[in-house]
Write a protein that holds these residues in place. Structure first.
Motif, PDB file in Angstrom:
ATOM      1  N   PHE A  45       0.847  -1.185   0.000  1.00 40.25           N
ATOM      2  CA  PHE A  45       0.000   0.000   0.000  1.00 40.25           C
ATOM      3  C   PHE A  45       0.887   1.240   0.000  1.00 40.25           C
ATOM      4  CE2 PHE A  45      -2.978  -2.837   2.594  1.00 40.25           C
ATOM      5  CZ  PHE A  45      -3.657  -3.249   1.454  1.00 40.25           C
ATOM      6  N   HIS A  46       0.705   2.092  -1.014  1.00 33.81           N
ATOM      7  CA  HIS A  46       1.497   3.311  -1.095  1.00 33.81           C
ATOM      8  C   HIS A  46       0.715   4.537  -0.628  1.00 33.81           C
ATOM      9  CE1 HIS A  46       4.605   1.076  -3.157  1.00 33.81           C
ATOM     10  NE2 HIS A  46       3.721   0.655  -4.033  1.00 33.81           N
ATOM     11  N   SER A  47      -0.594   4.381  -0.445  1.00 32.14           N
ATOM     12  CA  SER A  47      -1.419   5.499   0.006  1.00 32.14           C
ATOM     13  C   SER A  47      -2.710   4.957   0.598  1.00 32.14           C
ATOM     14  CB  SER A  47      -1.735   6.440  -1.162  1.00 32.14           C
ATOM     15  OG  SER A  47      -2.587   5.782  -2.102  1.00 32.14           O
ATOM     16  N   LEU A  48      -3.455   5.832   1.280  1.00 30.25           N
ATOM     17  CA  LEU A  48      -4.754   5.431   1.816  1.00 30.25           C
ATOM     18  C   LEU A  48      -5.726   5.094   0.695  1.00 30.25           C
ATOM     19  CD1 LEU A  48      -5.467   7.801   4.845  1.00 30.25           C
ATOM     20  CD2 LEU A  48      -4.959   5.364   4.865  1.00 30.25           C
ATOM     21  N   ASN A  49      -5.559   5.726  -0.464  1.00 30.12           N
ATOM     22  CA  ASN A  49      -6.422   5.397  -1.602  1.00 30.12           C
ATOM     23  C   ASN A  49      -6.248   3.946  -2.019  1.00 30.12           C
ATOM     24  OD1 ASN A  49      -7.542   7.961  -1.776  1.00 30.12           O
ATOM     25  ND2 ASN A  49      -5.978   8.713  -3.205  1.00 30.12           N
ATOM     26  N   ASP A  50      -4.992   3.451  -1.961  1.00 26.80           N
ATOM     27  CA  ASP A  50      -4.754   2.046  -2.272  1.00 26.80           C
ATOM     28  C   ASP A  50      -5.533   1.146  -1.318  1.00 26.80           C
ATOM     29  OD1 ASP A  50      -3.062   2.748  -4.292  1.00 26.80           O
ATOM     30  OD2 ASP A  50      -1.209   2.322  -3.200  1.00 26.80           O
ATOM     31  N   VAL A  51      -5.498   1.499  -0.040  1.00 30.79           N
ATOM     32  CA  VAL A  51      -6.195   0.692   0.975  1.00 30.79           C
ATOM     33  C   VAL A  51      -7.688   0.687   0.714  1.00 30.79           C
ATOM     34  CG1 VAL A  51      -6.624   0.376   3.435  1.00 30.79           C
ATOM     35  CG2 VAL A  51      -4.404   1.234   2.669  1.00 30.79           C
ATOM     36  N   MET A  52      -8.254   1.870   0.459  1.00 34.39           N
ATOM     37  CA  MET A  52      -9.694   1.966   0.243  1.00 34.39           C
ATOM     38  C   MET A  52     -10.126   1.299  -1.052  1.00 34.39           C
ATOM     39  SD  MET A  52     -10.593   3.291   2.994  1.00 34.39           S
ATOM     40  CE  MET A  52     -12.338   3.364   2.609  1.00 34.39           C
ATOM     41  N   ASP A  53      -9.238   1.220  -2.035  1.00 33.45           N
ATOM     42  CA  ASP A  53      -9.547   0.503  -3.283  1.00 33.45           C
ATOM     43  C   ASP A  53      -9.535  -1.008  -3.070  1.00 33.45           C
ATOM     44  OD1 ASP A  53      -9.854   2.827  -4.716  1.00 33.45           O
ATOM     45  OD2 ASP A  53      -7.791   2.845  -5.481  1.00 33.45           O
ATOM     46  N   VAL A  54      -8.573  -1.473  -2.280  1.00 34.54           N
ATOM     47  CA  VAL A  54      -8.413  -2.916  -2.084  1.00 34.54           C
ATOM     48  C   VAL A  54      -9.455  -3.481  -1.127  1.00 34.54           C
ATOM     49  CG1 VAL A  54      -6.878  -4.659  -1.064  1.00 34.54           C
ATOM     50  CG2 VAL A  54      -5.959  -2.959  -2.654  1.00 34.54           C
ATOM     51  N   LEU A  55      -9.848  -2.710  -0.129  1.00 29.65           N
ATOM     52  CA  LEU A  55     -10.727  -3.220   0.932  1.00 29.65           C
ATOM     53  C   LEU A  55     -12.027  -3.834   0.417  1.00 29.65           C
ATOM     54  CD1 LEU A  55     -11.295  -3.668   3.892  1.00 29.65           C
ATOM     55  CD2 LEU A  55     -12.000  -1.273   4.086  1.00 29.65           C
ATOM     56  N   PRO A  56     -12.816  -3.160  -0.438  1.00 31.14           N
ATOM     57  CA  PRO A  56     -14.050  -3.795  -0.906  1.00 31.14           C
ATOM     58  C   PRO A  56     -13.814  -5.032  -1.757  1.00 31.14           C
ATOM     59  CG  PRO A  56     -13.674  -1.705  -2.042  1.00 31.14           C
ATOM     60  CD  PRO A  56     -12.687  -1.773  -0.926  1.00 31.14           C
ATOM     61  N   VAL A  57     -12.697  -5.058  -2.496  1.00 27.62           N
ATOM     62  CA  VAL A  57     -12.377  -6.244  -3.302  1.00 27.62           C
ATOM     63  C   VAL A  57     -11.990  -7.405  -2.394  1.00 27.62           C
ATOM     64  CG1 VAL A  57     -10.887  -7.162  -5.116  1.00 27.62           C
ATOM     65  CG2 VAL A  57     -11.636  -4.787  -5.211  1.00 27.62           C
ATOM     66  N   ALA A  58     -11.213  -7.114  -1.340  1.00 31.06           N
ATOM     67  CA  ALA A  58     -10.860  -8.156  -0.370  1.00 31.06           C
ATOM     68  C   ALA A  58     -12.112  -8.715   0.296  1.00 31.06           C
ATOM     69  CB  ALA A  58      -9.903  -7.591   0.684  1.00 31.06           C
ATOM     70  N   ASP A  59     -13.066  -7.838   0.564  1.00 27.25           N
ATOM     71  CA  ASP A  59     -14.330  -8.287   1.155  1.00 27.25           C
ATOM     72  C   ASP A  59     -15.093  -9.175   0.185  1.00 27.25           C
ATOM     73  OD1 ASP A  59     -16.326  -8.081   3.344  1.00 27.25           O
ATOM     74  OD2 ASP A  59     -17.530  -7.089   1.810  1.00 27.25           O
ATOM     75  N   MET A  60     -15.152  -8.796  -1.071  1.00 27.21           N
ATOM     76  CA  MET A  60     -15.842  -9.589  -2.089  1.00 27.21           C
ATOM     77  C   MET A  60     -15.187 -10.957  -2.276  1.00 27.21           C
ATOM     78  SD  MET A  60     -16.291  -8.770  -6.157  1.00 27.21           S
ATOM     79  CE  MET A  60     -14.537  -9.001  -6.479  1.00 27.21           C
ATOM     80  N   MET A  61     -13.846 -10.994  -2.216  1.00 24.97           N
ATOM     81  CA  MET A  61     -13.111 -12.240  -2.440  1.00 24.97           C
ATOM     82  C   MET A  61     -12.913 -13.050  -1.165  1.00 24.97           C
ATOM     83  SD  MET A  61     -10.257 -11.060  -5.249  1.00 24.97           S
ATOM     84  CE  MET A  61     -10.789 -10.519  -6.879  1.00 24.97           C
ATOM     85  N   LEU A  62     -13.555 -12.625  -0.077  1.00 25.53           N
ATOM     86  CA  LEU A  62     -13.547 -13.363   1.186  1.00 25.53           C
ATOM     87  C   LEU A  62     -12.135 -13.532   1.750  1.00 25.53           C
ATOM     88  CD1 LEU A  62     -16.124 -16.135   0.173  1.00 25.53           C
ATOM     89  CD2 LEU A  62     -16.574 -13.897   1.206  1.00 25.53           C
ATOM     90  N   LEU A  63     -11.329 -12.474   1.611  1.00 25.71           N
ATOM     91  CA  LEU A  63      -9.955 -12.482   2.123  1.00 25.71           C
ATOM     92  C   LEU A  63      -9.935 -11.748   3.463  1.00 25.71           C
ATOM     93  CD1 LEU A  63      -8.121 -11.707  -1.229  1.00 25.71           C
ATOM     94  CD2 LEU A  63      -8.052 -13.869   0.020  1.00 25.71           C
ATOM     95  N   THR A  64     -10.330 -12.458   4.517  1.00 26.21           N
ATOM     96  CA  THR A  64     -10.466 -11.851   5.836  1.00 26.21           C
ATOM     97  C   THR A  64      -9.144 -11.273   6.334  1.00 26.21           C
ATOM     98  OG1 THR A  64     -12.198 -13.461   6.343  1.00 26.21           O
ATOM     99  CG2 THR A  64     -11.250 -12.257   8.190  1.00 26.21           C
TER     100      THR A  64
END
Length: 483
Positions: free
Chosen positions: A348-367
């Motif tokens: 993660f290089h920025s908070l935007n990276d985190v906020m972009d990845v978070l919903p995808v991680a949730d969708m892909m069930l990556l707790t």
């Protein structure tokens, strides 16, 4: 109630399922201490809950010989069964390293015979399956062999008289896990094979472990007949494992996204071939050459896709690998997903990276990835974003982040009670309580009050806490939410 308080309570009461939930969902430190300088493990021992004691030890609770915590747990244990468990654990698991889901995946890959394994080694009649991608990424020797005299072979016979099946399995264990348990009688066989396979770091680790054991036997001769296993592990080995798996992840990426490889200081990596992908993932027209064993092992979402549960799964007519087409994300986001799946590392290089990845991680069930996102967000809380952070924690069920948010609210309460966003949040929380009556409490307010009073130990802190509680009560009175 905070996660820490809940953990202590359930360890005392013997609620194993609740302890597991707290450890696995909230990612809490198991060696945390309460006001009496006691750990969750101590209370589990004191109250006689053997299953919880064993679970805590397996997940990283410290209980080493000749330490305060170790001797206190041993002395306070309610039963001899728990004392024996502690003694045996101290002898075998000296580092107390936490075994997370990523480690368990690698262990499962090693031990499960038919888990997408694509090469079979026959060592004097003993069959040992493996994954080309793992052994090639972890060892230059295996990478060269698989691209030359073992090329296109699904079965390899190892007939040399000095190569034993036990020693070869020990080599594979080290390649998969970054550690190895070696029977004392085959230590020399493993040393010899490690030298032949150019695993210099493994040879050095074995020599170091052997030296420590010899010194132990010199000081305590009676230990010689009791120790049957030599455990080889170190932070250096685990770091090298993470580096190699990170490189394997990078090899799956489209060429324009492989910036990390180009700055590697290891020239031998440049000589390695592609790492035998068996599934392709298409994102906005770009292809990621991946491995089913990692995708399915880390994510039930991919497991469903690859077992043809959804329309996104289709077979390619021009390639040998099946192709999965993913929508609603960018290649850059999926790069972060892949690197985490393979190596447990987050880029993660920025908070935007985190906020972009978070919903995808949730969708892909990556707790686990969701928790890591939550940990990053918890380090960037301000008065201006705390309400959004709290809502985010609830939306994605990030209980640890939620706890941090409430603690931050308690610290900055005097300014937050004047914030319209915070007031709206309190009203929303009150409305969530079904059929709420005047005497009903609001969970968010209860948690804030707990954090305000929990850290109070001096008269000055008590005065500050009382002032905060008065302001909180005043705000609730203005809103007609007395509780």
């Amino acid at each position: 109630m905070s996660a820490q308080r809940s953990l202590f309570l359930h360890c005392k009461e013997g609620n194993l399922s609740e302890v597991k939930h707290i450890v696995e969902v909230k990612d809490i430190d198991l060696n945390v201490r309460d006001g009496w300088d006691s750990t969750p493990l101590y209370y589990a021992c004191l109250c006689g809950h053997r299953e919880i004691v064993e679970y805590l030890l397996q997940n990283g609770s410290k209980c080493e010989a000749s330490t305060f915590d170790g001797e206190r747990c041993l002395y306070g244990a309610l039963t001899n069964d728990i004392r024996n468990l502690l003694r045996n654990w101290k002898q075998i698991h000296s580092t107390g390293k936490k075994r997370d889901r990523h480690y368990e995946l690698l262990r499962h890959m090693l031990e499960e015979e038919k888990l997408c394994k694509d090469i079979l080694f026959n060592v004097h009649g003993v069959e040992i399956n493996a994954h080309r991608c793992v052994i090639a990424a972890r060892s230059h020797f295996f990478s060269e062999a698989l691209s030359t005299h073992w090329k296109n072979r699904s079965t390899v016979a190892l007939k040399h008289e000095k190569v034993t099946s036990d020693a070869f399995h020990a080599i594979l264990q080290f390649l998969y896990l970054g550690r190895v348990d070696i029977k004392r009688e085959i230590v020399d066989d493993v040393k010899r094979l490690a030298h032949y396979c150019n695993l210099q770091h493994l040879s050095e680790e074995i020599l170091s472990a052997d030296t420590r054991m010899s010194e132990l036997f010199r000081l305590k001769p009676n230990m010689s007949c009791r120790v049957k296993i030599v455990t080889v592990e170190s932070e250096t080995s685990f770091a090298r494992l993470a580096t190699d798996l990170r490189y394997l992840a990078e090899s799956t990426l489209p060429s324009r996204l492989r910036s990390w490889i180009e700055v590697l200081p290891f020239p031998e990596y440049d000589k390695r071939p592609s790492f035998y992908p068996d599934v392709c993932v298409e994102v906005e027209g770009e292809i990621f050459n991946c491995h089913k064993v990692f995708l399915c092992g880390r994510s039930d979402y991919f497991k469903a896709l690859l077992t043809d549960h959804f329309q996104e799964n289709k077979s390619s007519t021009s390639a040998s690998c099946p192709i999965i087409k993913l929508c609603h994300l960018t290649p850059e986001i999926f790069k972060n997903i892949i690197i985490y799946i393979y190596s447990e590392i987050c880029d993660f290089h920025s908070l935007n990276d985190v906020m972009d990845v978070l919903p995808v991680a949730d969708m892909m069930l990556l707790t686990g990835l969701k928790r890591k996102c939550g940990n990053v967000l918890s380090q960037h809380m301000t008065e201006n974003n705390i309400v959004d952070m709290y809502r985010c924690s609830q939306m994605f069920n990030l209980l640890n982040l939620e706890d941090y948010c409430v603690e931050f609210m308690a610290i900055e309460l005097e300014s937050l009670v004047e914030s319209e966003e915070f007031i709206e949040l309190v009203v929303e929380e009150a409305n969530l309580v079904q059929c709420r009556e005047e005497t009903d409490s609001i969970p968010l307010i209860d948690e804030i009050r707990h954090h305000i009073t929990d850290a109070t130990s001096t008269y000055g802190q008590m005065q500050q806490s009382c002032a905060k509680l008065m302001k909180l009560d005043a705000m609730l009175a203005r809103l007609g939410l007395e509780c």
